[in-house]
Motif scaffolding. Structure first.
Motif, PDB file in Angstrom:
ATOM      1  N   LEU A  91     120.319  60.437  64.186  1.00 51.17           N
ATOM      2  CA  LEU A  91     121.328  60.811  65.184  1.00 51.17           C
ATOM      3  C   LEU A  91     121.621  59.646  66.129  1.00 51.17           C
ATOM      4  O   LEU A  91     122.787  59.374  66.435  1.00 51.17           O
ATOM      5  CB  LEU A  91     120.871  62.028  65.985  1.00 51.17           C
ATOM      6  CG  LEU A  91     121.869  62.529  67.035  1.00 51.17           C
ATOM      7  CD1 LEU A  91     123.086  63.139  66.362  1.00 51.17           C
ATOM      8  CD2 LEU A  91     121.207  63.524  67.964  1.00 51.17           C
ATOM      9  N   GLU A  94     123.674  57.154  64.303  1.00 49.78           N
ATOM     10  CA  GLU A  94     125.021  57.693  64.098  1.00 49.78           C
ATOM     11  C   GLU A  94     125.828  57.660  65.391  1.00 49.78           C
ATOM     12  O   GLU A  94     126.979  57.241  65.400  1.00 49.78           O
ATOM     13  CB  GLU A  94     124.924  59.130  63.563  1.00 49.78           C
ATOM     14  CG  GLU A  94     126.224  59.696  63.034  1.00 49.78           C
ATOM     15  CD  GLU A  94     127.134  60.250  64.106  1.00 49.78           C
ATOM     16  OE1 GLU A  94     128.359  60.272  63.883  1.00 49.78           O
ATOM     17  OE2 GLU A  94     126.645  60.651  65.189  1.00 49.78           O
ATOM     18  N   ARG A  95     125.239  58.093  66.491  1.00 50.55           N
ATOM     19  CA  ARG A  95     125.972  58.207  67.758  1.00 50.55           C
ATOM     20  C   ARG A  95     126.190  56.859  68.434  1.00 50.55           C
ATOM     21  O   ARG A  95     127.217  56.657  69.081  1.00 50.55           O
ATOM     22  CB  ARG A  95     125.216  59.124  68.737  1.00 50.55           C
ATOM     23  CG  ARG A  95     125.104  60.559  68.270  1.00 50.55           C
ATOM     24  CD  ARG A  95     126.315  61.404  68.578  1.00 50.55           C
ATOM     25  NE  ARG A  95     127.332  61.347  67.550  1.00 50.55           N
ATOM     26  CZ  ARG A  95     128.567  61.783  67.671  1.00 50.55           C
ATOM     27  NH1 ARG A  95     128.976  62.307  68.783  1.00 50.55           N
ATOM     28  NH2 ARG A  95     129.416  61.696  66.685  1.00 50.55           N
ATOM     29  N   LEU A  96     125.223  55.939  68.333  1.00 49.25           N
ATOM     30  CA  LEU A  96     125.307  54.691  69.092  1.00 49.25           C
ATOM     31  C   LEU A  96     125.886  53.510  68.317  1.00 49.25           C
ATOM     32  O   LEU A  96     126.369  52.553  68.921  1.00 49.25           O
ATOM     33  CB  LEU A  96     123.924  54.324  69.643  1.00 49.25           C
ATOM     34  CG  LEU A  96     123.305  55.365  70.589  1.00 49.25           C
ATOM     35  CD1 LEU A  96     121.908  54.944  71.001  1.00 49.25           C
ATOM     36  CD2 LEU A  96     124.190  55.598  71.803  1.00 49.25           C
ATOM     37  N   MET A  99     129.276  55.834  64.878  1.00 51.27           N
ATOM     38  CA  MET A  99     130.420  56.567  65.421  1.00 51.27           C
ATOM     39  C   MET A  99     131.347  55.690  66.260  1.00 51.27           C
ATOM     40  O   MET A  99     132.568  55.758  66.087  1.00 51.27           O
ATOM     41  CB  MET A  99     129.953  57.798  66.207  1.00 51.27           C
ATOM     42  CG  MET A  99     131.074  58.703  66.696  1.00 51.27           C
ATOM     43  SD  MET A  99     131.835  58.225  68.258  1.00 51.27           S
ATOM     44  CE  MET A  99     130.454  58.315  69.364  1.00 51.27           C
ATOM     45  N   GLN A 103     135.098  55.256  65.057  1.00 49.81           N
ATOM     46  CA  GLN A 103     136.170  55.712  65.951  1.00 49.81           C
ATOM     47  C   GLN A 103     137.219  54.617  66.137  1.00 49.81           C
ATOM     48  O   GLN A 103     138.419  54.883  66.094  1.00 49.81           O
ATOM     49  CB  GLN A 103     135.583  56.121  67.308  1.00 49.81           C
ATOM     50  CG  GLN A 103     136.548  56.842  68.198  1.00 49.81           C
ATOM     51  CD  GLN A 103     136.900  58.209  67.662  1.00 49.81           C
ATOM     52  OE1 GLN A 103     136.046  59.039  67.456  1.00 49.81           O
ATOM     53  NE2 GLN A 103     138.169  58.438  67.431  1.00 49.81           N
ATOM     54  N   ASN A 136     134.062  62.384  72.047  1.00 53.12           N
ATOM     55  CA  ASN A 136     133.276  62.539  70.825  1.00 53.12           C
ATOM     56  C   ASN A 136     131.798  62.678  71.166  1.00 53.12           C
ATOM     57  O   ASN A 136     131.113  63.572  70.654  1.00 53.12           O
ATOM     58  CB  ASN A 136     133.512  61.343  69.893  1.00 53.12           C
ATOM     59  CG  ASN A 136     132.951  61.558  68.514  1.00 53.12           C
ATOM     60  OD1 ASN A 136     131.800  61.926  68.353  1.00 53.12           O
ATOM     61  ND2 ASN A 136     133.758  61.305  67.507  1.00 53.12           N
ATOM     62  N   LEU A 137     131.295  61.803  72.023  1.00 60.28           N
ATOM     63  CA  LEU A 137     129.886  61.883  72.421  1.00 60.28           C
ATOM     64  C   LEU A 137     129.589  63.203  73.131  1.00 60.28           C
ATOM     65  O   LEU A 137     128.569  63.837  72.872  1.00 60.28           O
ATOM     66  CB  LEU A 137     129.522  60.706  73.322  1.00 60.28           C
ATOM     67  CG  LEU A 137     129.412  59.353  72.633  1.00 60.28           C
ATOM     68  CD1 LEU A 137     129.335  58.234  73.659  1.00 60.28           C
ATOM     69  CD2 LEU A 137     128.206  59.328  71.703  1.00 60.28           C
ATOM     70  N   LYS A 138     130.494  63.620  73.976  1.00 56.79           N
ATOM     71  CA  LYS A 138     130.301  64.828  74.770  1.00 56.79           C
ATOM     72  C   LYS A 138     130.334  66.107  73.928  1.00 56.79           C
ATOM     73  O   LYS A 138     129.494  66.983  74.082  1.00 56.79           O
ATOM     74  CB  LYS A 138     131.378  64.888  75.854  1.00 56.79           C
ATOM     75  CG  LYS A 138     131.246  66.037  76.815  1.00 56.79           C
ATOM     76  CD  LYS A 138     132.327  65.936  77.882  1.00 56.79           C
ATOM     77  CE  LYS A 138     132.273  67.074  78.857  1.00 56.79           C
ATOM     78  NZ  LYS A 138     133.322  66.970  79.880  1.00 56.79           N
ATOM     79  N   THR A 141     128.135  65.667  69.622  1.00 60.45           N
ATOM     80  CA  THR A 141     126.745  65.248  69.403  1.00 60.45           C
ATOM     81  C   THR A 141     125.884  66.404  68.903  1.00 60.45           C
ATOM     82  O   THR A 141     125.097  66.236  67.967  1.00 60.45           O
ATOM     83  CB  THR A 141     126.173  64.616  70.681  1.00 60.45           C
ATOM     84  OG1 THR A 141     126.957  63.465  71.003  1.00 60.45           O
ATOM     85  CG2 THR A 141     124.725  64.207  70.488  1.00 60.45           C
ATOM     86  N   GLN A 144     126.621  67.085  65.294  1.00 60.01           N
ATOM     87  CA  GLN A 144     126.048  66.048  64.437  1.00 60.01           C
ATOM     88  C   GLN A 144     124.548  66.251  64.267  1.00 60.01           C
ATOM     89  O   GLN A 144     124.014  66.058  63.186  1.00 60.01           O
ATOM     90  CB  GLN A 144     126.333  64.656  64.987  1.00 60.01           C
ATOM     91  CG  GLN A 144     127.668  64.120  64.582  1.00 60.01           C
ATOM     92  CD  GLN A 144     127.819  64.064  63.075  1.00 60.01           C
ATOM     93  OE1 GLN A 144     128.382  64.962  62.454  1.00 60.01           O
ATOM     94  NE2 GLN A 144     127.331  63.017  62.475  1.00 60.01           N
ATOM     95  N   TYR A 145     123.869  66.620  65.335  1.00 65.67           N
ATOM     96  CA  TYR A 145     122.430  66.862  65.235  1.00 65.67           C
ATOM     97  C   TYR A 145     122.150  68.017  64.278  1.00 65.67           C
ATOM     98  O   TYR A 145     121.275  67.913  63.405  1.00 65.67           O
ATOM     99  CB  TYR A 145     121.814  67.150  66.606  1.00 65.67           C
ATOM    100  CG  TYR A 145     120.331  67.423  66.490  1.00 65.67           C
ATOM    101  CD1 TYR A 145     119.450  66.399  66.209  1.00 65.67           C
ATOM    102  CD2 TYR A 145     119.841  68.720  66.625  1.00 65.67           C
ATOM    103  CE1 TYR A 145     118.094  66.655  66.065  1.00 65.67           C
ATOM    104  CE2 TYR A 145     118.495  68.977  66.482  1.00 65.67           C
ATOM    105  CZ  TYR A 145     117.627  67.943  66.204  1.00 65.67           C
ATOM    106  OH  TYR A 145     116.280  68.199  66.052  1.00 65.67           O
TER     107      TYR A 145
END
Length: 182
Positions: A91, A94-96, A99, A103, A136-138, A141, A144-145
């Motif tokens: 995660l 993927e997020r840091l 993504m 994006q 997207n992060l807000k 996430t 995605q988890y």
């Protein structure tokens, strides 16, 4: 008896999808992503009250789904778990890392697929990048988890695309508003 026919059709479609996913996963994910992205864009346009469908935008989203929206997540979800086993580690990657890059690619390539020159595509990407990244992060996430932790690897891209359907609607609305402001 007549109520079982829709159920049989749904089971048949799911079976055919899973069969294709097993025999040619990349092609299946690319085509699925293409269809979902195009439909998301159409729904977005209809919800925003567009009287006439912007076919360039629909085509741009379809092409992005076909060439990037299916294949890139396919490879990500195939190879990253080989490097990192723990769902939180995946995660974080993927997020840091993944993504934010994906994006930026999406915003730029959508403009390019709509026929805009590099300068305009780059300017539009810069304008929309931070707000869409933060949204997207807000908002995505947790999804995605759940996807990484509980969804079987073969179905992760489909889950991303289904959540992405709503995201495409959001993104298309953001891009349409930015285009109207110009």
């Amino acid at each position: 008896m007549s109520l079982s026919k829709p159920t049989n059709i749904v089971y048949g479609l799911i079976g055919a999808y899973l069969q294709r996913l097993y025999t040619s996963p990349l092609k299946t994910k690319a085509i699925t992503s293409c269809i979902i992205a195009a439909l998301g864009n159409v729904v977005s346009q209809k919800l925003s009250g567009a009287r006439q469908l912007n076919e360039d935008s629909v085509l741009a989203f379809a092409l992005f789904g076909l060439f990037f929206g299916g294949p890139v997540p396919h490879y990500f979800h195939t190879y990253v778990p080989l490097l990192v086993r723990h769902p939180l580690g995946i995660l974080l990657i993927e997020r840091l890392i993944y993504m934010p890059c994906f994006q930026a690619l999406a915003l730029y390539m959508l403009a390019i697929f709509e026929g805009k020159p590099h300068r305009v595509a780059s300017s539009q990407m810069q304008k929309l990048y931070l707000p869409t990244l933060m949204a997207n992060l807000k908002y995505l996430t947790l999804f995605q988890y759940i996807n990484i932790k509980y969804v079987p690897p073969m179905l992760r891209v489909l889950m991303v695309n289904l959540v992405g359907f709503a995201w495409v609607i959001y993104l298309a609305n953001k891009r349409a508003k930015a285009s109207k402001e110009k």
